[in-house]
Design an enzyme around this catalytic site. Structure first.
Site, mmCIF file in Angstrom:
data_model
loop_
_atom_site.group_PDB
_atom_site.id
_atom_site.type_symbol
_atom_site.label_atom_id
_atom_site.label_comp_id
_atom_site.label_asym_id
_atom_site.label_seq_id
_atom_site.Cartn_x
_atom_site.Cartn_y
_atom_site.Cartn_z
ATOM 1 N N LYS A 35 0.778 -1.232 -0.036
ATOM 2 C CA LYS A 35 -0.008 0.046 -0.021
ATOM 3 C C LYS A 35 1.066 1.248 -0.001
ATOM 4 O O LYS A 35 2.132 1.029 0.299
ATOM 5 C CB LYS A 35 -0.792 -0.154 1.242
ATOM 6 C CG LYS A 35 -0.121 -0.158 2.578
ATOM 7 C CD LYS A 35 -0.938 -0.349 3.635
ATOM 8 C CE LYS A 35 -0.269 -0.419 4.974
ATOM 9 N NZ LYS A 35 -1.028 -0.912 6.129
ATOM 10 N N ARG A 134 -9.991 -0.911 15.985
ATOM 11 C CA ARG A 134 -10.062 -0.050 14.889
ATOM 12 C C ARG A 134 -11.064 -0.642 13.970
ATOM 13 O O ARG A 134 -12.121 0.129 13.609
ATOM 14 C CB ARG A 134 -8.448 0.118 14.352
ATOM 15 C CG ARG A 134 -8.498 1.413 13.445
ATOM 16 C CD ARG A 134 -7.091 1.635 12.905
ATOM 17 N NE ARG A 134 -6.802 0.428 12.201
ATOM 18 C CZ ARG A 134 -5.348 0.271 11.804
ATOM 19 N NH1 ARG A 134 -4.235 1.452 11.808
ATOM 20 N NH2 ARG A 134 -5.121 -0.776 11.106
ATOM 21 N N TYR A 259 15.965 30.328 6.986
ATOM 22 C CA TYR A 259 14.565 31.138 7.679
ATOM 23 C C TYR A 259 14.642 31.224 9.147
ATOM 24 O O TYR A 259 14.945 30.193 9.927
ATOM 25 C CB TYR A 259 13.339 30.432 6.977
ATOM 26 C CG TYR A 259 13.096 30.423 5.631
ATOM 27 C CD1 TYR A 259 12.979 31.874 5.029
ATOM 28 C CD2 TYR A 259 12.836 29.613 4.677
ATOM 29 C CE1 TYR A 259 12.602 31.990 3.707
ATOM 30 C CE2 TYR A 259 13.002 29.439 3.361
ATOM 31 C CZ TYR A 259 12.625 30.994 2.904
ATOM 32 O OH TYR A 259 12.454 30.890 1.515
ATOM 33 N N MET A 307 11.873 24.609 1.621
ATOM 34 C CA MET A 307 11.047 23.762 0.759
ATOM 35 C C MET A 307 12.022 22.825 -0.216
ATOM 36 O O MET A 307 11.562 21.860 -0.523
ATOM 37 C CB MET A 307 10.242 24.719 -0.130
ATOM 38 C CG MET A 307 9.098 23.838 -0.772
ATOM 39 S SD MET A 307 8.131 24.949 -2.084
ATOM 40 C CE MET A 307 7.462 25.869 -0.918
#
Ligand code: PLP
Length: 362
Positions: A35, A134, A259, A307
């Protein structure tokens, strides 16, 4: 020039890990869990790697129908199981058409199965809630549900049984034994295949291996346990997250970087700027000191991850050059180590890489 950043996925490592898991669970079939794009390694990269060679996965576990359809489109013919089952009645014809098996964990799925018209009976794995709370049917509801499945013409017989562990990654935690006992008590006289164990179950709770193991993270060479490493179980990391230095800069004592200007150098030093950032899936919250491998040594992240870039302190005597290779995790730096520094788990790091990272299979 190779693209960067890139995730280099090793077919050999995947095959090795599959063989190792078969050695650890010699009497079980392997449902390789792929998955989330094969835990970020590329769905078909993984599927193709473990359906070739000496040892092969016996089936695959997926979370979503779309993932299973992508497997079939990619030519995978092995058994496929939807670990959370189907979500809509209109999914059922696709399960038929593509020969996909489903978990049944909820009343709503049972109702849909009972009221559908299907071409052929569907293979189901009834999920028992043995303590995770769950998904799955609790002990009290089990008999009713099982009888309804047995009586349903749309369900292929025998019905298979599964459960999932909440704490198998804590080898001292008695909950897992309680879960195993709960499951076995219910399954005792019933037919069909049984599966309980994820990676941690497979590695630490051999009595849970049963007919099928369902390893995810271990297949990728990573330990499911905090403080542990895949190589302690003779697993090999299947992913190496690579990038490069795009700048090497002289940096003055007392000067800040990045930053927020929140890190200041305590000495004159050299900083390296690495082309990877949170836009690639490298976590922004990686703290100062998170290790990065550069040219055969580990250096710390300093300043905030941005980023597209992050900065590392190479030290005053550094000889690194622009263009040098950087490994964010892989064989030289365990992803488990990086996860610990960041305060997360390796699962999250590998699955959160963004499409900007080129995934290459070698
Ligand atoms: C994801 C998943 C697994 C695999 O878990 P790992 O901890 O990665 O081995 C197994 N079973 C189910 C039901 C899952 O959802």
């Amino acid at each position: 020039m190779k693209p960067f950043p890139r995730a280099e996925v090793s077919r050999q490592a995947l095959q090795h890990n599959l063989a190792r898991l078969k050695q650890i669970a010699p009497n079980s079939k392997v449902m390789a869990v792929v998955k989330a794009n094969g835990y970020g390694h590329g769905l078909l990269n993984v599927a193709n790697s473990v359906t070739q060679g000496q040892h092969q996965a016996d089936g695959f576990g997926l979370a979503r129908l779309e993932e299973a359809l992508a497997m079939r489109q990619g030519g995978v013919t092995a058994r496929l199981l939807l670990l959370e089952g189907f979500f809509r009645q209109s999914d059922l014809p696709l399960l038929n058409q593509h020969d996909i098996e489903t978990v049944v964990h909820h009343e709503s799925q049972l109702t849909m199965l009972e009221s559908a018209t299907v071409e052929q009976p569907i293979s189901v794995w009834l999920k028992i809630d043995s303590g995770m709370h769950r998904l799955g049917f609790g002990v009290d509801d089990f008999n009713d549900v099982y009888q309804r499945l047995i009586q349903c013409d749309n369900v292929k017989k025998p019905v298979n049984l599964m459960t999932h562990f909440s704490c198998a990654d804590e080898p001292e935690n008695p909950i897992t034994t309680e879960q195993i006992n709960c499951f076995n008590a219910i399954a005792k006289d019933l037919g069909g295949d049984r599966t309980l164990a994820n990676s941690a179950g497979t590695l630490f709770w051999p009595t849970s291996q049963a007919d099928w193991i369902r390893p995810g993270i271990a297949l990728y060479g990573v330990s499911p346990v905090m403080g542990d490493r895949g190589y302690a179980h003779q697993l090999v990391p299947a992913m190496e997250l690579m990038s490069r230095l795009i700048a090497v800069r002289e940096h003055k004592k007392g000067a800040s970087v990045g930053y927020g200007a929140y890190w200041q150098a305590k000495r004159d030093t050299r900083l390296g700027v690495v082309a990877i950032g949170y836009g690639d899936g490298y976590p922004r919250n990686a703290p100062e000191g998170t290790p990065v491998w550069v040219n055969g040594r580990l250096v710390p992240i300093v300043g905030r991850v941005s980023m597209d870039m992050l900065t590392v302190d190479l030290g005053p005597d550094a000889t690194e050059q622009v263009g040098d290779d950087v490994q964010l995790w892989g064989k030289n730096l365990a992803v488990e180590d990086v996860a610990e520094h960041i305060g997360t788990i390796a699962y999250e790091l590998v699955t959160k890489l963004t499409p900007r990272v080129t995934v290459c299979l070698d």
